[in-house]
Design a protein around this motif. Structure first.
Motif, PDB file in Angstrom:
ATOM      1  N   THR A  80       0.740  -1.281   0.041  1.00 56.22           N
ATOM      2  CA  THR A  80       0.196  -0.080  -0.052  1.00 56.22           C
ATOM      3  C   THR A  80       0.922   1.358   0.036  1.00 56.22           C
ATOM      4  OG1 THR A  80      -0.100   0.065   2.499  1.00 56.22           O
ATOM      5  CG2 THR A  80      -1.754  -1.260   1.247  1.00 56.22           C
ATOM      6  N   GLN A  81       2.369   1.099   0.002  1.00 57.24           N
ATOM      7  CA  GLN A  81       3.047   2.374  -0.038  1.00 57.24           C
ATOM      8  C   GLN A  81       3.025   3.000  -1.235  1.00 57.24           C
ATOM      9  OE1 GLN A  81       7.514   2.235   0.772  1.00 57.24           O
ATOM     10  NE2 GLN A  81       6.709   3.300   2.595  1.00 57.24           N
ATOM     11  N   THR A  82       2.608   4.031  -1.476  1.00 52.49           N
ATOM     12  CA  THR A  82       2.712   4.931  -2.751  1.00 52.49           C
ATOM     13  C   THR A  82       3.924   6.068  -2.521  1.00 52.49           C
ATOM     14  OG1 THR A  82       1.156   6.351  -1.925  1.00 52.49           O
ATOM     15  CG2 THR A  82       0.096   4.507  -3.241  1.00 52.49           C
ATOM     16  N   MET A  83       4.198   6.464  -3.805  1.00 53.19           N
ATOM     17  CA  MET A  83       5.232   7.646  -3.719  1.00 53.19           C
ATOM     18  C   MET A  83       4.971   8.765  -2.797  1.00 53.19           C
ATOM     19  SD  MET A  83       7.845   6.820  -5.592  1.00 53.19           S
ATOM     20  CE  MET A  83       8.549   8.361  -6.028  1.00 53.19           C
ATOM     21  N   PRO A  84       3.894   9.238  -2.655  1.00 46.27           N
ATOM     22  CA  PRO A  84       3.791  10.342  -1.509  1.00 46.27           C
ATOM     23  C   PRO A  84       4.065   9.725  -0.110  1.00 46.27           C
ATOM     24  CG  PRO A  84       1.884  10.501  -3.195  1.00 46.27           C
ATOM     25  CD  PRO A  84       2.682   9.261  -3.472  1.00 46.27           C
ATOM     26  N   SER A  85       3.372   8.423   0.170  1.00 42.86           N
ATOM     27  CA  SER A  85       3.614   8.057   1.476  1.00 42.86           C
ATOM     28  C   SER A  85       5.170   7.606   1.511  1.00 42.86           C
ATOM     29  CB  SER A  85       2.837   6.772   1.485  1.00 42.86           C
ATOM     30  OG  SER A  85       1.536   6.695   1.336  1.00 42.86           O
ATOM     31  N   LEU A  86       5.674   7.120   0.620  1.00 44.63           N
ATOM     32  CA  LEU A  86       7.304   6.865   0.661  1.00 44.63           C
ATOM     33  C   LEU A  86       8.193   8.110   0.948  1.00 44.63           C
ATOM     34  CD1 LEU A  86       9.621   4.834   0.463  1.00 44.63           C
ATOM     35  CD2 LEU A  86       9.793   5.324  -1.945  1.00 44.63           C
ATOM     36  N   ILE A  87       7.490   9.147  -0.001  1.00 47.99           N
ATOM     37  CA  ILE A  87       8.331  10.657   0.465  1.00 47.99           C
ATOM     38  C   ILE A  87       8.194  11.164   1.914  1.00 47.99           C
ATOM     39  CG2 ILE A  87       8.191  12.859  -0.320  1.00 47.99           C
ATOM     40  CD1 ILE A  87       7.714  11.855  -3.203  1.00 47.99           C
ATOM     41  N   TYR A  88       7.011  11.044   2.387  1.00 47.96           N
ATOM     42  CA  TYR A  88       6.759  11.474   3.556  1.00 47.96           C
ATOM     43  C   TYR A  88       7.589  10.436   4.819  1.00 47.96           C
ATOM     44  CZ  TYR A  88       4.182  12.562   8.094  1.00 47.96           C
ATOM     45  OH  TYR A  88       3.751  12.760   9.717  1.00 47.96           O
TER      46      TYR A  88
END
Length: 265
Positions: free
Chosen positions: A221-229
């Motif tokens: 479930t980890q998307t790019m915005p989540s990874l960046i955060y």
């Protein structure tokens, strides 16, 4: 430039100064992000497994979101634009709510509806289906926040085209389904394409509803915005590198919509 070439005179400072400040507020952060990105490690960062997984999930979710908007949002936009039924104004307002709803609140709303103990989610759980904290939950969250952009764009295109062509088609013997396929939809195609691009762009940047409803699990479930955060807390240079990836994608979207936003009427 002579006065005759500028008949309205000089632009007033009371408009120029705040306009310049607004432009600086919008442009300066983007410029500093580009300048502050550690370009030497850019490709090494992008090629990591975590980034590849996040890009895969983000691309999958955004692509399915666009398909869902096309399949579900187009009929909804047509109903709002062409069919007069009780509660239409209320439905239109409800469709627009996710545009202004705080993302976390959108995630909480999805939990109350589709969570394990939600109104629908509880029934699905009893049937052996669980949605939260899965890739499916990511897609649903992205669709929930993105579809209003698509529906409102297509509805606007349908209204701008008017119903006169539909009436002409009807007088020639076409039923409403044939009229929709062969007249209404082709005329609204610019709005459909713009709405699809807007929905895709919104999906790429979705964070709050996703992390609330789907979590932030690498590879699932980890998307790019989540990874960046997450990277921003432990690896700020890496977060800036990952942000550049989405910035480049955003610029590509804007370039694709240049005829809509980058041309002077």
């Amino acid at each position: 430039m002579t006065r005759s070439a500028r008949p309205l005179g000089r632009p007033p400072l009371v408009l120029v100064v705040p306009g310049t400040l607004a432009a600086a507020l919008l442009v300066l952060p983007l410029v500093t992000l580009v300048l502050d990105t550690p370009w030497g490690s850019f490709w090494d960062e992008v090629r990591t497994q975590a980034v590849r997984d996040a890009l895969r999930i983000t691309a999958l979710a955004s692509a399915v979101t666009v398909v869902a908007c096309l399949v579900l949002g187009t009929p909804l936009a047509w109903l709002l634009a062409r069919v007069d039924f009780p509660g239409r104004s209320v439905l239109r307002a409800a469709v627009a709510v996710p545009l202004v709803l705080p993302p976390v609140v959108a995630g909480v709303a999805l939990v109350t509806a589709l969570g394990r103990h939600g109104v629908v989610g509880g029934l699905l759980r009893d049937a052996g289906l669980t949605i939260p904290y899965t890739t499916t939950a990511v897609v649903i969250a992205h669709t929930f926040v993105s579809m209003p952009f698509y529906v409102l764009s297509v509805e606007g295109a349908l209204r701008a085209g008017g119903e006169q062509y539909d009436v002409v088609a009807a007088t020639l013997g076409a039923d409403r389904w044939t009229t929709f396929r062969r007249v209404t939809l082709p005329l609204a195609m610019p709005g459909v394409m713009a709405g699809a691009m807007l929905a895709w762009a919104r999906s790429l940047g979705e964070f709050g509803a996703t992390i609330t409803f789907a979590g932030n699990y690498p590879g699932t479930t980890q998307t790019m915005p989540s990874l960046i955060y997450g990277a921003l807390q432990a690896d700020p240079p890496g977060a800036r590198t990952l942000s550049m990836v989405l910035l480049v994608v955003s610029l590509a979207i804007l370039a694709a919509l240049r005829n809509r936003w980058l041309t002077t009427p």
